[in-house]
Structures are given as structure tokens and as C-alpha cells.
Motif scaffolding. Structure first.
Motif, PDB file in Angstrom:
ATOM      1  N   VAL A 129      10.082   6.240 -11.296  1.00 19.65           N
ATOM      2  CA  VAL A 129       9.066   6.011 -10.256  1.00 19.65           C
ATOM      3  C   VAL A 129       8.538   4.579 -10.352  1.00 19.65           C
ATOM      4  CG1 VAL A 129       6.730   6.645  -9.488  1.00 19.65           C
ATOM      5  CG2 VAL A 129       8.382   8.442 -10.029  1.00 19.65           C
ATOM      6  N   VAL A 130       8.246   4.114 -11.549  1.00 23.38           N
ATOM      7  CA  VAL A 130       7.709   2.763 -11.742  1.00 23.38           C
ATOM      8  C   VAL A 130       8.760   1.711 -11.372  1.00 23.38           C
ATOM      9  CG1 VAL A 130       6.866   1.118 -13.487  1.00 23.38           C
ATOM     10  CG2 VAL A 130       5.991   3.467 -13.439  1.00 23.38           C
ATOM     11  N   GLN A 131      10.011   1.971 -11.708  1.00 26.94           N
ATOM     12  CA  GLN A 131      11.081   1.033 -11.349  1.00 26.94           C
ATOM     13  C   GLN A 131      11.210   0.925  -9.826  1.00 26.94           C
ATOM     14  OE1 GLN A 131      14.947   2.113 -12.872  1.00 26.94           O
ATOM     15  NE2 GLN A 131      15.749   0.055 -12.571  1.00 26.94           N
ATOM     16  N   THR A 132      11.139   2.057  -9.136  1.00 25.18           N
ATOM     17  CA  THR A 132      11.185   2.055  -7.667  1.00 25.18           C
ATOM     18  C   THR A 132       9.988   1.288  -7.103  1.00 25.18           C
ATOM     19  OG1 THR A 132      12.380   4.146  -7.625  1.00 25.18           O
ATOM     20  CG2 THR A 132      11.213   3.525  -5.606  1.00 25.18           C
ATOM     21  N   LEU A 133       8.815   1.542  -7.660  1.00 26.66           N
ATOM     22  CA  LEU A 133       7.608   0.824  -7.228  1.00 26.66           C
ATOM     23  C   LEU A 133       7.796  -0.678  -7.401  1.00 26.66           C
ATOM     24  CD1 LEU A 133       4.602   0.509  -6.436  1.00 26.66           C
ATOM     25  CD2 LEU A 133       4.047   0.924  -8.840  1.00 26.66           C
ATOM     26  N   ASN A 134       8.270  -1.094  -8.546  1.00 25.56           N
ATOM     27  CA  ASN A 134       8.465  -2.527  -8.801  1.00 25.56           C
ATOM     28  C   ASN A 134       9.438  -3.143  -7.798  1.00 25.56           C
ATOM     29  OD1 ASN A 134       6.671  -2.546 -10.946  1.00 25.56           O
ATOM     30  ND2 ASN A 134       8.262  -2.215 -12.471  1.00 25.56           N
ATOM     31  N   SER A 135      10.514  -2.433  -7.489  1.00 28.04           N
ATOM     32  CA  SER A 135      11.494  -2.944  -6.518  1.00 28.04           C
ATOM     33  C   SER A 135      10.895  -3.049  -5.121  1.00 28.04           C
ATOM     34  CB  SER A 135      12.715  -2.024  -6.465  1.00 28.04           C
ATOM     35  OG  SER A 135      13.384  -2.031  -7.687  1.00 28.04           O
ATOM     36  N   GLU A 136      10.191  -2.005  -4.704  1.00 29.88           N
ATOM     37  CA  GLU A 136       9.569  -2.009  -3.377  1.00 29.88           C
ATOM     38  C   GLU A 136       8.497  -3.081  -3.293  1.00 29.88           C
ATOM     39  OE1 GLU A 136       8.086   1.933  -2.648  1.00 29.88           O
ATOM     40  OE2 GLU A 136      10.091   2.744  -2.271  1.00 29.88           O
ATOM     41  N   TYR A 137       7.729  -3.220  -4.347  1.00 28.78           N
ATOM     42  CA  TYR A 137       6.657  -4.204  -4.377  1.00 28.78           C
ATOM     43  C   TYR A 137       7.233  -5.614  -4.261  1.00 28.78           C
ATOM     44  CZ  TYR A 137       2.225  -6.333  -5.798  1.00 28.78           C
ATOM     45  OH  TYR A 137       1.066  -7.060  -5.819  1.00 28.78           O
ATOM     46  N   ALA A 138       8.266  -5.889  -5.036  1.00 23.50           N
ATOM     47  CA  ALA A 138       8.895  -7.215  -4.994  1.00 23.50           C
ATOM     48  C   ALA A 138       9.458  -7.513  -3.609  1.00 23.50           C
ATOM     49  CB  ALA A 138       9.990  -7.316  -6.048  1.00 23.50           C
ATOM     50  N   ALA A 139      10.006  -6.509  -2.969  1.00 30.18           N
ATOM     51  CA  ALA A 139      10.587  -6.704  -1.634  1.00 30.18           C
ATOM     52  C   ALA A 139       9.522  -6.963  -0.578  1.00 30.18           C
ATOM     53  CB  ALA A 139      11.410  -5.483  -1.243  1.00 30.18           C
ATOM     54  N   ARG A 153       0.838  -1.202   0.000  1.00 34.11           N
ATOM     55  CA  ARG A 153       0.000   0.000   0.000  1.00 34.11           C
ATOM     56  C   ARG A 153       0.874   1.253   0.000  1.00 34.11           C
ATOM     57  NH1 ARG A 153      -2.059   0.738   5.606  1.00 34.11           N
ATOM     58  NH2 ARG A 153       0.119   1.365   5.751  1.00 34.11           N
ATOM     59  N   ASP A 154       1.870   1.260   0.870  1.00 33.11           N
ATOM     60  CA  ASP A 154       2.749   2.422   0.982  1.00 33.11           C
ATOM     61  C   ASP A 154       3.571   2.632  -0.289  1.00 33.11           C
ATOM     62  OD1 ASP A 154       1.680   2.655   3.516  1.00 33.11           O
ATOM     63  OD2 ASP A 154       3.477   1.924   4.547  1.00 33.11           O
ATOM     64  N   SER A 155       3.978   1.544  -0.940  1.00 30.93           N
ATOM     65  CA  SER A 155       4.720   1.655  -2.201  1.00 30.93           C
ATOM     66  C   SER A 155       3.867   2.321  -3.270  1.00 30.93           C
ATOM     67  CB  SER A 155       5.156   0.271  -2.688  1.00 30.93           C
ATOM     68  OG  SER A 155       6.082  -0.296  -1.802  1.00 30.93           O
ATOM     69  N   TYR A 156       2.616   1.902  -3.364  1.00 30.04           N
ATOM     70  CA  TYR A 156       1.715   2.539  -4.325  1.00 30.04           C
ATOM     71  C   TYR A 156       1.471   4.001  -3.969  1.00 30.04           C
ATOM     72  CZ  TYR A 156       0.643  -1.836  -6.669  1.00 30.04           C
ATOM     73  OH  TYR A 156       0.723  -3.001  -7.394  1.00 30.04           O
ATOM     74  N   GLY A 157       1.343   4.285  -2.679  1.00 26.65           N
ATOM     75  CA  GLY A 157       1.153   5.669  -2.250  1.00 26.65           C
ATOM     76  C   GLY A 157       2.347   6.541  -2.612  1.00 26.65           C
ATOM     77  N   ARG A 158       3.565   6.015  -2.410  1.00 26.80           N
ATOM     78  CA  ARG A 158       4.768   6.773  -2.785  1.00 26.80           C
ATOM     79  C   ARG A 158       4.838   6.964  -4.300  1.00 26.80           C
ATOM     80  NH1 ARG A 158       6.731   4.007   1.657  1.00 26.80           N
ATOM     81  NH2 ARG A 158       7.474   2.214   0.443  1.00 26.80           N
ATOM     82  N   ALA A 159       4.442   5.941  -5.049  1.00 29.80           N
ATOM     83  CA  ALA A 159       4.444   6.070  -6.510  1.00 29.80           C
ATOM     84  C   ALA A 159       3.452   7.145  -6.952  1.00 29.80           C
ATOM     85  CB  ALA A 159       4.116   4.729  -7.164  1.00 29.80           C
ATOM     86  N   LYS A 160       2.287   7.134  -6.350  1.00 34.77           N
ATOM     87  CA  LYS A 160       1.275   8.154  -6.680  1.00 34.77           C
ATOM     88  C   LYS A 160       1.816   9.543  -6.374  1.00 34.77           C
ATOM     89  CE  LYS A 160      -2.194   9.360  -4.037  1.00 34.77           C
ATOM     90  NZ  LYS A 160      -3.333   9.320  -3.149  1.00 34.77           N
ATOM     91  N   THR A 161       2.389   9.705  -5.191  1.00 34.99           N
ATOM     92  CA  THR A 161       2.955  10.999  -4.792  1.00 34.99           C
ATOM     93  C   THR A 161       4.112  11.386  -5.717  1.00 34.99           C
ATOM     94  OG1 THR A 161       2.315  10.599  -2.500  1.00 34.99           O
ATOM     95  CG2 THR A 161       4.030  12.246  -2.878  1.00 34.99           C
ATOM     96  N   GLY A 162       4.920  10.395  -6.092  1.00 33.74           N
ATOM     97  CA  GLY A 162       6.039  10.657  -7.003  1.00 33.74           C
ATOM     98  C   GLY A 162       5.569  11.157  -8.352  1.00 33.74           C
ATOM     99  N   ILE A 163       4.527  10.543  -8.882  1.00 32.08           N
ATOM    100  CA  ILE A 163       3.979  10.976 -10.177  1.00 32.08           C
ATOM    101  C   ILE A 163       3.364  12.359 -10.042  1.00 32.08           C
ATOM    102  CG2 ILE A 163       2.199  10.502 -11.924  1.00 32.08           C
ATOM    103  CD1 ILE A 163       4.612   8.605 -12.114  1.00 32.08           C
TER     104      ILE A 163
END
Length: 179
Positions: A145-155, A117-127
Motif C-alpha cells: 500500500v505504501v509503495q503504491t502511495l509513493n508511486s501515485e504521489y510522485a506521479a 488527496r486521492d492517493s492518500y484516500g486510497r492508501a487509507k482505504t487500503g490499510i
């Protein structure tokens, strides 16, 4: 004297039996019930996240203006953030499974969904924070931003195949809601 002792013993036995009964009632749901409840929450979430991921990929390759892409991606990531929070709340509502280390398992699920949830929130804020001009820079930064989201999501992914509880692993394997 014997009558008095018996009179005191009966209320004590009644209190003890009530405490034992209440103690048994306060345990969490059985492994299969918990797994089913969790899967009922996670199935629509996975579907929605899959749809949002596809839309995000389409958005990344679509011929749109940076302003349109920014608006669409912000909405998509916000939707994923909301869906993840809904799933987290549903797992929290499922309670703590009645297995050894049930609290740890439940907390792991909650932590994983919170991190997503927080990863998506950071991605939204980043965009939202990106300037749309020049367009080339905007799309490069969206990619970051999407690359960071993918990394955070995978982790933050939780693999249910490695559950410490054999009972829960079996419950996830057997519950129809988890298939």
C-alpha cells in the motif's frame, strides 16, 4: 438633432466605461499575489505532509501490533488526505492568476493536489481493508500500500520550476511566502 445624438452617446459611453471597468475587475490576481496566496496554503501543507511521512516511516519500523499499526496508519493517511484537500481548496480560493494560460496553471495545481488527496484516500482505504492476521502478511501488504502511495504521489507532483508563465515563475522565485 445634434443634441439628441449627444444625449444617446453619453449613456452609451457610460455603459461602455462600466463594462470595461467591470471587465478589468474580473481578471484574476496578479502573478505575485497569486503565488503568495498559493505558497501560504502550500507551506503548512508541505510541513504537515512531511511530519505525516516521518510518522508513517516510524510506524513501519516500530514494534507495534498489527492492530495498532493499522489504526495509526489509517489516521496518518486520513490526516494527509484532509491536509491535501485543505490545500486544494486554498489554491482554488486563490483563483486564476492573471497571466497567459493562468487557467491552465491553476487547473494543474488543483489537479495535482486532488491526485495527492486521492492517493492518500486510497492508501487509507487500503490499510483499513487489510486483515491484521497473520502479522507477517499484514506488514507485507502495508508495504505494498505504501509503495503504491509513493508511486501515485510522485506521479502527481507539480514542479513549479517548469511553469510556462515567466511571470509566475518569477513570482514564485521572488515572493517571500514561497521561500
Amino acid at each position: 438633432m445634434q443634441t439628441m445624438r449627444t444625449a444617446r452617446t453619453i449613456p452609451l459611453l457610460l455603459v461602455c466605461s462600466i463594462v470595461v471597468t467591470l471587465g478589468a475587475c474580473s481578471s484574476g490576481p496578479a502573478p505575485r499575489a497569486w503565488a503568495a496566496a498559493v505558497c501560504q496554503v502550500l507551506a503548512p501543507w508541505r510541513s504537515e505532509i512531511g511530519t505525516l511521512t516521518t510518522r508513517t516511516q516510524q510506524q513501519m519500523t516500530a514494534e507495534t501490533t498489527p492492530a495498532q499499526a493499522k489504526e495509526n496508519l489509517t489516521r496518518l493517511f486520513g490526516g494527509a488526505e484532509d491536509a491535501s484537500e485543505k490545500a486544494r481548496a486554498g489554491v482554488e480560493k486563490a483563483g486564476v492568476p492573471d497571466v497567459d494560460a493562468g487557467k491552465t496553471v491553476s487547473e494543474s495545481f488543483l489537479a495535482s493536489l486532488s491526485a495527492m488527496r486521492d492517493s492518500y484516500g486510497r492508501a487509507k482505504t487500503g490499510i483499513e481493508a487489510l486483515a491484521i492476521s497473520p502479522a507477517k502478511d499484514f506488514y507485507t501488504k502495508v508495504g505494498t500500500v505504501v509503495q503504491t502511495l509513493n508511486s501515485e504521489y510522485a506521479a502527481s507532483e507539480l514542479d513549479t520550476s517548469n511553469l510556462a508563465s515567466v511571470e509566475l515563475k518569477d513570482a514564485f522565485d521572488e515572493a517571500p511566502e514561497c521561500r
